[in-house]
Design a protein around this motif. Structure first.
Motif, PDB file in Angstrom:
ATOM      1  N   GLN A  79       3.611  65.812  -8.976  1.00 33.93           N
ATOM      2  CA  GLN A  79       3.129  67.062  -9.580  1.00 33.93           C
ATOM      3  C   GLN A  79       2.344  67.923  -8.602  1.00 33.93           C
ATOM      4  O   GLN A  79       1.958  69.043  -8.947  1.00 33.93           O
ATOM      5  CB  GLN A  79       2.282  66.742 -10.819  1.00 33.93           C
ATOM      6  N   GLY A  80       2.085  67.412  -7.392  1.00 33.97           N
ATOM      7  CA  GLY A  80       1.529  68.290  -6.374  1.00 33.97           C
ATOM      8  C   GLY A  80       0.273  67.845  -5.671  1.00 33.97           C
ATOM      9  O   GLY A  80      -0.065  68.393  -4.616  1.00 33.97           O
ATOM     10  N   HIS A  81      -0.446  66.879  -6.226  1.00 28.80           N
ATOM     11  CA  HIS A  81      -1.627  66.387  -5.526  1.00 28.80           C
ATOM     12  C   HIS A  81      -1.191  65.486  -4.377  1.00 28.80           C
ATOM     13  O   HIS A  81      -0.171  64.793  -4.456  1.00 28.80           O
ATOM     14  CB  HIS A  81      -2.546  65.636  -6.493  1.00 28.80           C
ATOM     15  N   ARG A  82      -1.985  65.453  -3.322  1.00 33.19           N
ATOM     16  CA  ARG A  82      -1.604  64.718  -2.118  1.00 33.19           C
ATOM     17  C   ARG A  82      -2.038  63.241  -2.223  1.00 33.19           C
ATOM     18  O   ARG A  82      -2.935  62.784  -1.527  1.00 33.19           O
ATOM     19  CB  ARG A  82      -2.216  65.368  -0.883  1.00 33.19           C
ATOM     20  N   VAL A  83      -1.383  62.528  -3.118  1.00 32.67           N
ATOM     21  CA  VAL A  83      -1.657  61.098  -3.279  1.00 32.67           C
ATOM     22  C   VAL A  83      -0.858  60.349  -2.225  1.00 32.67           C
ATOM     23  O   VAL A  83       0.372  60.339  -2.246  1.00 32.67           O
ATOM     24  CB  VAL A  83      -1.283  60.614  -4.693  1.00 32.67           C
ATOM     25  N   GLU A  84      -1.552  59.736  -1.291  1.00 32.31           N
ATOM     26  CA  GLU A  84      -0.902  59.063  -0.173  1.00 32.31           C
ATOM     27  C   GLU A  84      -0.675  57.584  -0.413  1.00 32.31           C
ATOM     28  O   GLU A  84       0.258  56.991   0.143  1.00 32.31           O
ATOM     29  CB  GLU A  84      -1.767  59.226   1.087  1.00 32.31           C
ATOM     30  N   SER A  85      -1.537  56.970  -1.237  1.00 25.56           N
ATOM     31  CA  SER A  85      -1.446  55.529  -1.478  1.00 25.56           C
ATOM     32  C   SER A  85      -2.064  55.202  -2.828  1.00 25.56           C
ATOM     33  O   SER A  85      -2.787  56.030  -3.407  1.00 25.56           O
ATOM     34  CB  SER A  85      -2.167  54.753  -0.366  1.00 25.56           C
ATOM     35  N   THR A  86      -1.786  54.006  -3.316  1.00 29.83           N
ATOM     36  CA  THR A  86      -2.323  53.590  -4.609  1.00 29.83           C
ATOM     37  C   THR A  86      -2.686  52.112  -4.586  1.00 29.83           C
ATOM     38  O   THR A  86      -2.257  51.357  -3.711  1.00 29.83           O
ATOM     39  CB  THR A  86      -1.320  53.818  -5.759  1.00 29.83           C
ATOM     40  N   VAL A  87      -3.481  51.734  -5.592  1.00 29.23           N
ATOM     41  CA  VAL A  87      -3.824  50.328  -5.824  1.00 29.23           C
ATOM     42  C   VAL A  87      -3.434  49.984  -7.251  1.00 29.23           C
ATOM     43  O   VAL A  87      -3.807  50.688  -8.198  1.00 29.23           O
ATOM     44  CB  VAL A  87      -5.331  50.074  -5.613  1.00 29.23           C
TER      45      VAL A  87
END
Length: 325
Positions: free
Chosen positions: A38-46
């Protein structure tokens, strides 16, 4: 509701989401990536445990390892690059029954093995309330779980494996987390969802009273340097805002106004060095979309410096979970 993305270039590590395939809903890698898209710069997750994909063939103490095996596979899919640049599930927090005592060390070792270098901690949820109107955790904990001798015997095994602990309880139990942190000062503890302030059942209509008690306990807990806090989970129905009942879900501005007192209280207590914003998706999706949620959190953080934003949106999560990015 969709909104224009605020600060689209701000790097994010989403340190708390789930994956599941239940009869009442599916949220797997495609759904996660669609939200991130959706456009946010999410680079990684847990990934944090949620009762999905337990093994049906492993012996009872080890069945939780099936979830870690599944998530490690999802992480490997993401790392292939075929689904884009996002390092989904770069860190994994699983479940083990710490109340089984010292023998849980074998289960922890299996989690570490199954995680393929990504396994970072255990969440054994202890959320419990005497009211039948309050849902207890999916772990079905007894009251006072974190103080039970058998639980603490199991908790003591975390350090041997280099693992952190994820605490999920309600605001009435925050003192239990403080006592646990005092007993194990060398073990990192993450307080989920700003400590779980309740606003339903017997707590409905008592927001100011609950807030005052919660804030006092948060201030006390923050004096333990081994405790960190996740700034999110505020879209859950248990807080009593009632957003999930609305035909049109709230905007990020309205969410920010409602959530700001909780986030700012935590930041005042823990500082920007021991807090991190989270999505808690898909649980928080009852109140808003993924993009709107991050907009709301960015609105709350608007007064922070660039360095503080970097800490809260990415760096603290990468540091706490020791992500290899």
């Amino acid at each position: 509701m969709t909104e224009e993305v605020l600060e689209p270039d701000l790097p994010i590590c989403d340190p708390h989401h789930h994956l599941w395939d239940f009869p009442n809903g599916r949220y797997l890698l495609p759904e996660l990536l669609a939200d991130i898209g959706q456009g946010h710069r999410v680079e990684s997750t847990v990934f944090v445990e949620c009762g999905a994909f337990y093994s049906a063939v492993k012996p009872q103490p080890f069945r939780f390892v099936g979830e870690t095996e599944f998530v490690a596979g999802v992480a490997a899919m993401a790392e292939s690059g075929r689904y884009g640049p996002v390092r989904a599930c770069a860190g994994i927090v699983g479940r083990a029954d710490l109340a089984q005592g010292a023998s849980v060390t074998e289960v922890l070792a299996e989690h570490v093995r199954a995680g393929g270098g990504r396994f970072r901690g255990i969440r054994h949820a202890g959320a419990w309330d005497a009211s039948p109107e309050i849902r207890v955790s999916h772990t079905e904990p007894p009251p006072g779980l974190y103080g039970l001798p058998a639980f603490r015997e199991g908790f003591a095994q975390l350090a041997e494996h280099g693992l952190s602990f994820e605490a999920w309880q309600y605001h009435t139990q925050i003192a239990d987390v403080a006592a646990l942190a005092d007993a194990f000062p060398e073990t990192p503890i993450m307080l989920d969802h700003v400590g779980g302030p309740l606003g339903i059942g017997p707590y409905a209509g008592r927001r100011d009273e609950v807030f005052a008690a919660w804030a006092a306990d948060i201030a006390d807990l923050a004096r333990r340097p081994n405790v960190w806090v996740k700034l999110g989970g505020l879209g859950m129905a248990t807080l009593g805002f009632g957003f999930q009942k609305r035909e049109v879900l709230p905007s990020s501005a309205e969410l920010a106004e409602a959530w700001r007192p909780y986030v700012e209280t935590c930041l005042e207590a823990f500082g920007t060095g021991r807090g991190m914003f989270e999505s808690n998706f898909p649980v928080d999706s009852v109140s808003c979309g993924y993009g709107v949620l991050w907009n709301a959190l960015k609105r709350i953080a608007a007064g922070c410096s660039a360095g503080e934003k970097a800490q809260l949106f990415r760096d603290n999560a990468v540091r706490f979970y020791r992500l290899d990015l």
